[in-house]
Design an enzyme around this catalytic site. Structure first.
Site, PDB file in Angstrom:
ATOM      1  CE1 TYR A 142      37.860  30.766  46.854  1.00  9.05           C
ATOM      2  CE2 TYR A 142      36.039  31.247  45.401  1.00  9.05           C
ATOM      3  CZ  TYR A 142      37.356  31.435  45.778  1.00  9.05           C
ATOM      4  OH  TYR A 142      38.143  32.304  45.068  1.00  9.05           O
ATOM      5  CE  LYS A 193      52.555  25.366  44.333  1.00  9.69           C
ATOM      6  NZ  LYS A 193      53.582  25.931  43.422  1.00  9.69           N
ATOM      7  CG  ASP A 225      53.526  27.658  40.326  1.00 12.00           C
ATOM      8  OD1 ASP A 225      53.083  26.633  39.757  1.00 12.00           O
ATOM      9  OD2 ASP A 225      54.517  27.622  41.088  1.00 12.00           O
ATOM     10  CG  ASP A 249      37.533  33.549  41.843  1.00 16.17           C
ATOM     11  OD1 ASP A 249      36.956  34.160  40.928  1.00 16.17           O
ATOM     12  OD2 ASP A 249      37.642  33.992  43.002  1.00 16.17           O
ATOM     13  CG  ASP A 253      38.906  37.831  37.656  1.00 18.50           C
ATOM     14  OD1 ASP A 253      37.905  37.116  37.446  1.00 18.50           O
ATOM     15  OD2 ASP A 253      38.873  38.871  38.341  1.00 18.50           O
TER      16      ASP A 253
HETATM   17  C1  IPM Z   1      33.325  34.935  40.478  1.00 24.89           C
HETATM   18  C2  IPM Z   1      33.336  35.879  41.634  1.00 24.89           C
HETATM   19  C3  IPM Z   1      32.770  35.184  42.855  1.00 24.89           C
HETATM   20  C4  IPM Z   1      33.629  33.958  43.134  1.00 24.89           C
HETATM   21  C5  IPM Z   1      32.629  36.055  44.108  1.00 24.89           C
HETATM   22  C6  IPM Z   1      31.732  37.240  43.850  1.00 24.89           C
HETATM   23  C7  IPM Z   1      32.145  35.268  45.282  1.00 24.89           C
HETATM   24  O1  IPM Z   1      34.641  36.351  41.855  1.00 24.89           O
HETATM   25  O2  IPM Z   1      32.235  34.443  40.119  1.00 24.89           O
HETATM   26  O3  IPM Z   1      34.384  34.670  39.917  1.00 24.89           O
HETATM   27  O4  IPM Z   1      34.670  34.064  43.783  1.00 24.89           O
HETATM   28  O5  IPM Z   1      33.282  32.897  42.682  1.00 24.89           O
HETATM   29 MG    MG Z   2      35.999  35.810  40.328  1.00 24.73          MG
END
Ligand code: IPM
Ligand code: MG
Length: 368
Positions: A142, A193, A225, A249, A253
Site C-alpha cells: 500500500y 507468500k 493462499d 486486509d 475481511d
Molecule cells: C481496512 C480498509 C482500508 C484498508 C481502506 C478503506 C483503505 O479496507 O481498514 O481494512 O485497505 O486498509
Molecule cells: Mg479492509
C-alpha cells in the site's frame, strides 16, 4: 476527574452514525468509572475532500499526533470514486496511519455467544474460534514506491505498485505479534507468500530470527493462499496471525465472516505510542444516514481504545460485557437479522448497550 484528549474523525457514510453511538456509550462508562473525554472533531476522507479539497489536512493530522488516542468511523464512498491517487478518501486514512506510525493493526475475531448460527460457516467449525489478525499497517504494497499509473515504451498504459519491506519494519511488528501470542494461547502463525515473493522470504527470515527471543511461543509459517483456505476449514486452529499489509486486509475481511458480520469486528492500530481505533467495516454508502448500521464494531473499537491506550480496562470490560449481553439476548442489526427476525436500528442497538451498562453497574458495586 481524569480526562483524556481524543481526536474523533467520523469520516464518511455510516462513519458519523457509528461514531456518535460509540461516544454516547463511552460517555456513560466514563461517568461510571470516573473519567471524561475531551473530544476534538476533524474531517477525514470524503468529508475532508468536500470541505478542504484534500482527504487529510495538516491541521487534522497534527491534532491526531497530539491526542492521547484517535477514533475513526469510516472513509470512502461512491461520490469520490472518480478521484485518483492521493486525492482519494482512502489516501487520507493511509496518510493518517503512516503519520501516526501505527504500524501494528490488531483485529480480534471471536464468536459472540448467540451468533454461532449467524456465520456462513457451520457452527461446529466455529467452536473455540478466538484469533487476532496482526496486520502490518504502514508498509508493504500500500505504500511502496514506485507507485502509480504510467506508460510503457510502446505507449501502452501501465501501472505499478511495489511490495517492499526493510528488516526493521518486519522486526517491530513481529515483536508485537509475539508479545500478544505470549499473553494468549502461545501460538503465532506468520503468513506470507515466500514461495514466490522476495519480500516474503525476508519476512520469513526476520520472523525466524525474532522467534529466538520467544521460545515459549509456537511459531508456524503459512502461505497466504493456504491461510485463506484454513480460515474456513479449521478457523479454531489459529491464535495470532501475523502478516503483511494487503494480506492482512484481505484475510481480516474473510475472518470477519466467522463472527457472522463484519459489523462486529473492531480494530486497534498501535505503534510505539498513541493509537488509532476504527471498526474494520467500511463506510457502507448504501445504508448511510438511514439509522441502519450495526454500531457494535465501532463501540468495541472504543472499548479497545479504553483498554489499550487510555488504561481504563474496567471500563473496556464493561462495554464488552454489555455488547455481548445485548447480542446474547437476541438483538440483531440489519447486517445480522435473518428473515423473520426484527432488525434493530443503530439507535436502538446503542440504547440497548446503554441500558445493559446501567444494569451491570447496578449489579456490580465495582462498576460505580
Ligand atoms: C481496512 C480498509 C482500508 C484498508 C481502506 C478503506 C483503505 O479496507 O481498514 O481494512 O485497505 O486498509
Ligand atoms: Mg479492509
Amino acid at each position: 476527574m481524569k480526562s483524556y484528549k481524543i481526536v474523533v474523525l467520523p469520516g464518511d457514510g455510516i462513519g458519523p452514525e457509528v461514531t456518535k453511538a460509540t461516544f454516547e456509550v463511552i460517555g456513560s462508562v466514563g461517568k461510571q468509572f470516573g473519567f471524561e473525554l475531551k473530544t476534538e472533531y476533524h474531517d477525514i476522507g470524503g468529508a475532508s475532500i468536500d470541505r478542504h479539497g484534500i482527504p487529510l489536512t495538516d491541521d487534522a493530522l497534527s491534532a491526531c499526533k497530539n491526542a492521547g488516542a484517535v477514533f475513526l468511523g469510516a472513509v470512502g464512498g461512491t461520490k469520490w470514486d472518480h478521484l485518483e491517487g492521493a486525492l482519494r478518501p482512502e489516501s487520507g486514512l493511509l496518510a493518517l496511519r503512516k503519520g501516526l506510525n501505527v504500524y501494528a493493526n490488531l483485529r480480534p475475531v471471536k464468536i459472540f455467544p448467540g451468533l454461532e448460527n449467524y456465520s456462513p460457516l457451520k457452527a461446529e467449525l466455529l467452536e473455540g474460534v478466538d484469533l487476532v489478525v496482526v496486520r502490518e499497517l504502514t508498509g508493504g504494497l500500500y505504500f511502496g514506491q514506485p507507485k502509480g499509473p504510467g506508460t510503457t515504451e510502446a505507449g501502452l498504459r501501465n501501472a505499478v505498485d511495489t511490495m517492499v519491506y526493510d528488516e526493521n519494519e518486519i522486526k517491530r511488528i513481529t515483536h508485537k505479534a509475539f508479545e500478544l501470542a505470549r499473553n494468549r494461547r502461545g501460538k503465532l502463525t506468520s503468513v506470507d507468500k515466500a514461495n514466490v515473493l522476495a519480500s516474503s522470504r525476508l519476512w520469513r527470515d526476520v520472523v525466524n530470527e525474532v522467534s529466538a527471543q520467544y521460545p515459549d511461543v509456537e511459531l508456524e509459517h503459512m502461505l497466504v493462499d493456504n491461510c485463506a483456505m484454513q480460515l474456513v476449514r479449521q478457523p479454531a486452529s489459529f491464535d495470532v496471525i501475523l502478516t503483511e499489509n494487503m494480506f492482512g486486509d484481505i484475510l481480516s475481511d474473510e475472518a470477519a465472516m466467522l463472527t457472522g458480520s463484519i459489523g462486529m469486528l473492531p480494530s486497534a492500530s498501535v505503534g510505539d505510542k498513541g493509537g488509532l481505533y476504527e471498526p474494520v467495516h467500511g463506510s457502507a454508502p448504501d445504508i448511510a444516514g438511514k439509522n441502519l448500521a450495526n454500531p457494535m464494531a465501532a463501540i468495541l473499537s472504543g472499548a479497545m481504545m479504553l483498554r489499550n491506550t487510555l488504561g481504563e480496562p474496567e471500563a473496556a470490560n464493561a462495554i464488552e460485557q454489555a455488547v455481548s449481553a445485548v447480542i446474547e439476548n437476541g438483538n440483531r442489526g440489519a447486517d445480522l437479522a435473518k428473515p423473520g427476525e426484527k432488525a434493530l436500528s443503530t439507535n436502538e442497538l446503542t440504547e440497548k448497550v446503554q441500558l445493559k451498562l446501567k444494569d451491570l453497574a447496578a449489579k456490580e458495586p465495582s462498576f460505580s
